[in-house]
Design an enzyme around this catalytic site. Structure first.
Site, short mmCIF file in Angstrom:
data_model
loop_
_atom_site.label_atom_id
_atom_site.label_comp_id
_atom_site.label_asym_id
_atom_site.label_seq_id
_atom_site.Cartn_x
_atom_site.Cartn_y
_atom_site.Cartn_z
CG ASP A 164 -34.52 103.10 -62.35
OD1 ASP A 164 -34.64 101.86 -62.35
OD2 ASP A 164 -35.48 103.88 -62.21
CB ALA B 242 -41.66 111.79 -65.35
N GLY B 243 -41.16 108.95 -63.56
CA GLY B 243 -40.91 107.52 -63.77
C GLY B 243 -40.02 107.28 -64.97
CB ALA C 38 -34.57 106.72 -64.90
N GLY C 39 -34.84 110.41 -64.71
CA GLY C 39 -34.02 111.59 -64.98
C GLY C 39 -32.88 111.75 -64.00
N GLY C 40 -33.16 111.54 -62.71
CA GLY C 40 -32.11 111.64 -61.70
C GLY C 40 -31.06 110.57 -61.88
CB SER C 41 -31.28 106.96 -62.67
OG SER C 41 -31.95 106.59 -61.49
CB VAL D 212 -38.85 116.36 -61.72
CG1 VAL D 212 -38.65 115.89 -60.29
CG2 VAL D 212 -37.59 117.07 -62.24
CE LYS E 15 -37.25 104.10 -65.55
NZ LYS E 15 -38.58 103.60 -65.14
#
Length: 306
Positions: free
Chosen positions: A135, A96-97, A99-102, A94, A11
């Site tokens: 997120d 980065a803002g 939302a890769g983890g989300s 990672v 995102k």
């Protein structure tokens, strides 16, 4: 069904404002969020327990990982016996803002819902996701949304007008807790008009969307490379450029693919991780399994035909 594959989009924040602080210490946010065509690819297989692997990534594949948390929460909520083997091909940078983890958590929830034929509704999945991260509900819904509160108030908007995004990940990432802590200390002169941006989305006005862009966290992020990347974006034809989320990724919005491609090439000369993407209309989704094409039967010949 023994295996499913899910694509979960990253995102961008087209606008991010901080409008208050709740009694529990969480920040009251007002944002316009956009899913983009940069995906985490998540493969899930039934297993006796929860197993997680992240090939090629330095992110720890342990019980603190959002993908693992999502699997555990799904099994606890549904009461299903068994587990899942999860493999995440990470493409979203990672810290980065973006939302890769989300996205990973959302992908696991969607994938397990399909794998186990659990038939959980989007509302149920979002409720589970909210317990994992702010997120995650948006990562499930995707598209273009006005997001408020702590990420729990989501209003779907019409699709973003056609455009192209060039996203650059600087050499150093940013910790989300540290970014908000710094904001509490120094504040920000930037407070975008999210209502105006929502109106521009509804009007299909890319110019209006760009005019309302802004990120209240950018000023206090401490990311030294942000101004230079933004300047390069604008010099190479971006209609607008800003940091996304709590950083550190910076993106530009372009109204033509040609301009976006040229900017990507220019930025790639200085930065290793540069991505070209477009607006994505959905969230995490299962990739349909391709039915193997049947091989044509060999025509038998009899001896007389030889």
């Amino acid at each position: 069904m023994k295996q499913v594959t899910v694509l979960a989009p990253a995102k961008l924040n087209l606008a991010l404002d901080i409008v208050g602080l709740f009694e529990n210490g969480y920040h009251d946010l007002d944002m316009v969020m956009q899913a983009i065509t940069l995906y985490e690819r998540i493969t899930l297989q039934k297993a006796p327990d929860i197993q997680l692997e992240l090939p090629g990534s330095f992110v720890a594949a342990n019980e603190k990982n959002t993908a693992y948390k999502a699997a555990r929460m799904f099994l606890e909520y549904t009461g299903l016996k068994g587990g899942v083997k999860i493999s995440v091909q990470k493409r979203v940078p990672v810290r980065a803002g973006m939302a890769g983890g989300s996205a990973d958590a959302a992908g696991v929830l969607v994938g397990m819902n399909e794998l186990y034929h659990a038939h959980l509704s989007m509302s149920e999945l979002c409720a589970l996701g909210a317990k994992i991260g702010a997120d995650v509900p948006f990562a499930l819904m995707g598209g273009t949304c006005r997001v408020q509160g702590v990420g729990d108030l989501i209003r779907a908007l019409p699709p973003c007008p056609q455009c192209w995004f060039v996203v650059v990940m600087p050499s150093v990432g940013i910790s989300t807790p540290e970014a908000f802590k710094k904001y509490d200390q120094v504040g920000s002169p930037v407070h975008p008009d999210c209502a105006a941006q929502e109106a521009a989305v509804r009007d299909g006005s890319l110019q209006g969307i760009c005019e309302a862009c802004g990120n209240a966290l950018e000023f206090c992020s401490g990311a030294q490379e942000t101004p230079h990347i933004r300047e390069m974006m604008m010099q190479n034809g971006a209609v607008a450029s800003m940091m996304t989320g709590s950083g550190a990724a910076v993106f530009g919005i372009f109204d033509t693919e040609k301009a976006a491609q040229a900017a990507r090439e220019a930025l790639h000369k200085e930065y290793r991780h540069v991505y070209l993407a477009q607006p994505e209309r959905g969230g995490a989704r299962v990739v349909p399994q391709r039915v193997a094409a049947k091989k044509p039967e060999k025509r038998r010949t009899n001896k007389k035909e030889k």
